[in-house]
Design a protein around this motif. Sequence first.
Motif, PDB file in Angstrom:
ATOM      1  N   ARG A 228      -3.088 -54.673  -9.475  1.00  0.00           N
ATOM      2  CA  ARG A 228      -4.254 -53.870  -9.872  1.00  0.00           C
ATOM      3  C   ARG A 228      -3.840 -52.527 -10.444  1.00  0.00           C
ATOM      4  O   ARG A 228      -4.443 -52.052 -11.402  1.00  0.00           O
ATOM      5  CB  ARG A 228      -5.187 -53.665  -8.687  1.00  0.00           C
ATOM      6  N   PHE A 229      -2.828 -51.908  -9.872  1.00  0.00           N
ATOM      7  CA  PHE A 229      -2.375 -50.615 -10.377  1.00  0.00           C
ATOM      8  C   PHE A 229      -1.890 -50.739 -11.821  1.00  0.00           C
ATOM      9  O   PHE A 229      -2.269 -49.948 -12.692  1.00  0.00           O
ATOM     10  CB  PHE A 229      -1.266 -50.052  -9.481  1.00  0.00           C
ATOM     11  N   ILE A 230      -1.057 -51.726 -12.096  1.00  0.00           N
ATOM     12  CA  ILE A 230      -0.535 -51.899 -13.456  1.00  0.00           C
ATOM     13  C   ILE A 230      -1.652 -52.337 -14.399  1.00  0.00           C
ATOM     14  O   ILE A 230      -1.684 -51.952 -15.570  1.00  0.00           O
ATOM     15  CB  ILE A 230       0.635 -52.914 -13.462  1.00  0.00           C
ATOM     16  N   PHE A 231      -2.607 -53.123 -13.895  1.00  0.00           N
ATOM     17  CA  PHE A 231      -3.743 -53.513 -14.728  1.00  0.00           C
ATOM     18  C   PHE A 231      -4.540 -52.284 -15.159  1.00  0.00           C
ATOM     19  O   PHE A 231      -4.899 -52.136 -16.322  1.00  0.00           O
ATOM     20  CB  PHE A 231      -4.630 -54.505 -13.981  1.00  0.00           C
ATOM     21  N   PHE A 232      -4.814 -51.393 -14.217  1.00  0.00           N
ATOM     22  CA  PHE A 232      -5.558 -50.177 -14.554  1.00  0.00           C
ATOM     23  C   PHE A 232      -4.722 -49.256 -15.438  1.00  0.00           C
ATOM     24  O   PHE A 232      -5.261 -48.567 -16.308  1.00  0.00           O
ATOM     25  CB  PHE A 232      -6.024 -49.456 -13.295  1.00  0.00           C
ATOM     26  N   LEU A 233      -3.404 -49.230 -15.232  1.00  0.00           N
ATOM     27  CA  LEU A 233      -2.524 -48.456 -16.115  1.00  0.00           C
ATOM     28  C   LEU A 233      -2.592 -49.006 -17.536  1.00  0.00           C
ATOM     29  O   LEU A 233      -2.636 -48.240 -18.499  1.00  0.00           O
ATOM     30  CB  LEU A 233      -1.088 -48.488 -15.587  1.00  0.00           C
ATOM     31  N   THR A 234      -2.633 -50.315 -17.663  1.00  0.00           N
ATOM     32  CA  THR A 234      -2.744 -50.934 -18.983  1.00  0.00           C
ATOM     33  C   THR A 234      -4.081 -50.588 -19.628  1.00  0.00           C
ATOM     34  O   THR A 234      -4.139 -50.264 -20.816  1.00  0.00           O
ATOM     35  CB  THR A 234      -2.592 -52.455 -18.875  1.00  0.00           C
ATOM     36  N   ALA A 235      -5.152 -50.666 -18.855  1.00  0.00           N
ATOM     37  CA  ALA A 235      -6.473 -50.317 -19.400  1.00  0.00           C
ATOM     38  C   ALA A 235      -6.499 -48.856 -19.840  1.00  0.00           C
ATOM     39  O   ALA A 235      -7.094 -48.528 -20.871  1.00  0.00           O
ATOM     40  CB  ALA A 235      -7.556 -50.584 -18.364  1.00  0.00           C
ATOM     41  N   ALA A 236      -5.854 -47.979 -19.083  1.00  0.00           N
ATOM     42  CA  ALA A 236      -5.811 -46.563 -19.459  1.00  0.00           C
ATOM     43  C   ALA A 236      -4.903 -46.326 -20.657  1.00  0.00           C
ATOM     44  O   ALA A 236      -5.062 -45.338 -21.375  1.00  0.00           O
ATOM     45  CB  ALA A 236      -5.339 -45.722 -18.273  1.00  0.00           C
TER      46      ALA A 236
ATOM     47  N   LEU B  77      14.005 -50.104 -25.307  1.00  0.00           N
ATOM     48  CA  LEU B  77      12.787 -49.476 -24.793  1.00  0.00           C
ATOM     49  C   LEU B  77      11.715 -50.520 -24.508  1.00  0.00           C
ATOM     50  O   LEU B  77      11.050 -50.470 -23.470  1.00  0.00           O
ATOM     51  CB  LEU B  77      12.275 -48.437 -25.791  1.00  0.00           C
ATOM     52  N   ILE B  78      11.557 -51.489 -25.400  1.00  0.00           N
ATOM     53  CA  ILE B  78      10.591 -52.569 -25.189  1.00  0.00           C
ATOM     54  C   ILE B  78      10.962 -53.379 -23.949  1.00  0.00           C
ATOM     55  O   ILE B  78      10.098 -53.697 -23.117  1.00  0.00           O
ATOM     56  CB  ILE B  78      10.511 -53.474 -26.437  1.00  0.00           C
ATOM     57  N   ILE B  79      12.241 -53.704 -23.809  1.00  0.00           N
ATOM     58  CA  ILE B  79      12.682 -54.469 -22.637  1.00  0.00           C
ATOM     59  C   ILE B  79      12.449 -53.674 -21.362  1.00  0.00           C
ATOM     60  O   ILE B  79      11.998 -54.224 -20.350  1.00  0.00           O
ATOM     61  CB  ILE B  79      14.167 -54.875 -22.795  1.00  0.00           C
ATOM     62  N   GLY B  80      12.707 -52.373 -21.391  1.00  0.00           N
ATOM     63  CA  GLY B  80      12.489 -51.531 -20.217  1.00  0.00           C
ATOM     64  C   GLY B  80      11.025 -51.457 -19.816  1.00  0.00           C
ATOM     65  O   GLY B  80      10.684 -51.590 -18.635  1.00  0.00           O
ATOM     66  N   ILE B  81      10.149 -51.258 -20.789  1.00  0.00           N
ATOM     67  CA  ILE B  81       8.708 -51.202 -20.497  1.00  0.00           C
ATOM     68  C   ILE B  81       8.213 -52.558 -20.013  1.00  0.00           C
ATOM     69  O   ILE B  81       7.423 -52.651 -19.064  1.00  0.00           O
ATOM     70  CB  ILE B  81       7.924 -50.732 -21.740  1.00  0.00           C
ATOM     71  N   PHE B  82       8.694 -53.626 -20.634  1.00  0.00           N
ATOM     72  CA  PHE B  82       8.320 -54.972 -20.229  1.00  0.00           C
ATOM     73  C   PHE B  82       8.741 -55.246 -18.785  1.00  0.00           C
ATOM     74  O   PHE B  82       7.959 -55.765 -17.978  1.00  0.00           O
ATOM     75  CB  PHE B  82       8.967 -55.985 -21.179  1.00  0.00           C
ATOM     76  N   LEU B  83       9.981 -54.898 -18.431  1.00  0.00           N
ATOM     77  CA  LEU B  83      10.460 -55.107 -17.062  1.00  0.00           C
ATOM     78  C   LEU B  83       9.698 -54.245 -16.069  1.00  0.00           C
ATOM     79  O   LEU B  83       9.357 -54.701 -14.972  1.00  0.00           O
ATOM     80  CB  LEU B  83      11.958 -54.845 -16.976  1.00  0.00           C
ATOM     81  N   PHE B  84       9.435 -52.989 -16.426  1.00  0.00           N
ATOM     82  CA  PHE B  84       8.655 -52.108 -15.549  1.00  0.00           C
ATOM     83  C   PHE B  84       7.289 -52.725 -15.273  1.00  0.00           C
ATOM     84  O   PHE B  84       6.846 -52.819 -14.125  1.00  0.00           O
ATOM     85  CB  PHE B  84       8.499 -50.730 -16.197  1.00  0.00           C
ATOM     86  N   SER B  85       6.622 -53.155 -16.324  1.00  0.00           N
ATOM     87  CA  SER B  85       5.292 -53.734 -16.175  1.00  0.00           C
ATOM     88  C   SER B  85       5.336 -55.021 -15.377  1.00  0.00           C
ATOM     89  O   SER B  85       4.511 -55.249 -14.491  1.00  0.00           O
ATOM     90  CB  SER B  85       4.685 -53.988 -17.556  1.00  0.00           C
ATOM     91  N   GLY B  86       6.295 -55.870 -15.654  1.00  0.00           N
ATOM     92  CA  GLY B  86       6.380 -57.153 -14.964  1.00  0.00           C
ATOM     93  C   GLY B  86       6.719 -57.015 -13.495  1.00  0.00           C
ATOM     94  O   GLY B  86       6.099 -57.643 -12.637  1.00  0.00           O
ATOM     95  N   ILE B  87       7.699 -56.164 -13.176  1.00  0.00           N
ATOM     96  CA  ILE B  87       8.118 -56.012 -11.779  1.00  0.00           C
ATOM     97  C   ILE B  87       7.035 -55.339 -10.960  1.00  0.00           C
ATOM     98  O   ILE B  87       6.688 -55.801  -9.866  1.00  0.00           O
ATOM     99  CB  ILE B  87       9.449 -55.242 -11.712  1.00  0.00           C
ATOM    100  N   PHE B  88       6.480 -54.247 -11.458  1.00  0.00           N
ATOM    101  CA  PHE B  88       5.445 -53.567 -10.700  1.00  0.00           C
ATOM    102  C   PHE B  88       4.155 -54.387 -10.635  1.00  0.00           C
ATOM    103  O   PHE B  88       3.417 -54.308  -9.653  1.00  0.00           O
ATOM    104  CB  PHE B  88       5.173 -52.172 -11.261  1.00  0.00           C
TER     105      PHE B  88
END
Length: 144
Positions: free
Chosen positions: A23-31, A6-17
Amino acid sequence: MSDTFLIIGIFLFSGIFSFFFPRFIFFLTAASFSLYFFRFSAGGVPFYFPEILISGQFFSFVARFFLDFTASSGFCFKKNASPGSVRVPFILLFLGLFLSFFVTPPEFRMQALGILKSWFVFPLLFFFLFSRIIPGLKSVRITL
């Protein structure tokens, strides 16, 4: 074992997107800071949901830096954004944190590393990414 995948999947999702839509992933992280209570463990090291997203974004930033797409594609990362006057306090802060780790009794060192990771390393990485993704004061005001 399933937490690791699960950690690897979330990490890859965040890194690829983050590589394509930073900016989208940055705002998703802030949220996602309100989801800080979601805790995962990989190899005995606890990770929280926003920390995994920040790690993926930072990995994407490093990959983009080494591939040198910043100049050719007009990407929104700013170059040389950190002033030299900020470096000395950061060096002193991490020197103090490093020394506090060795003063901690051996039975509490893993907890001390977890505190250092969650309270200092990932917030500073988030600030670094914020200063690189959001290009100027006007964009900061629009973002906030």
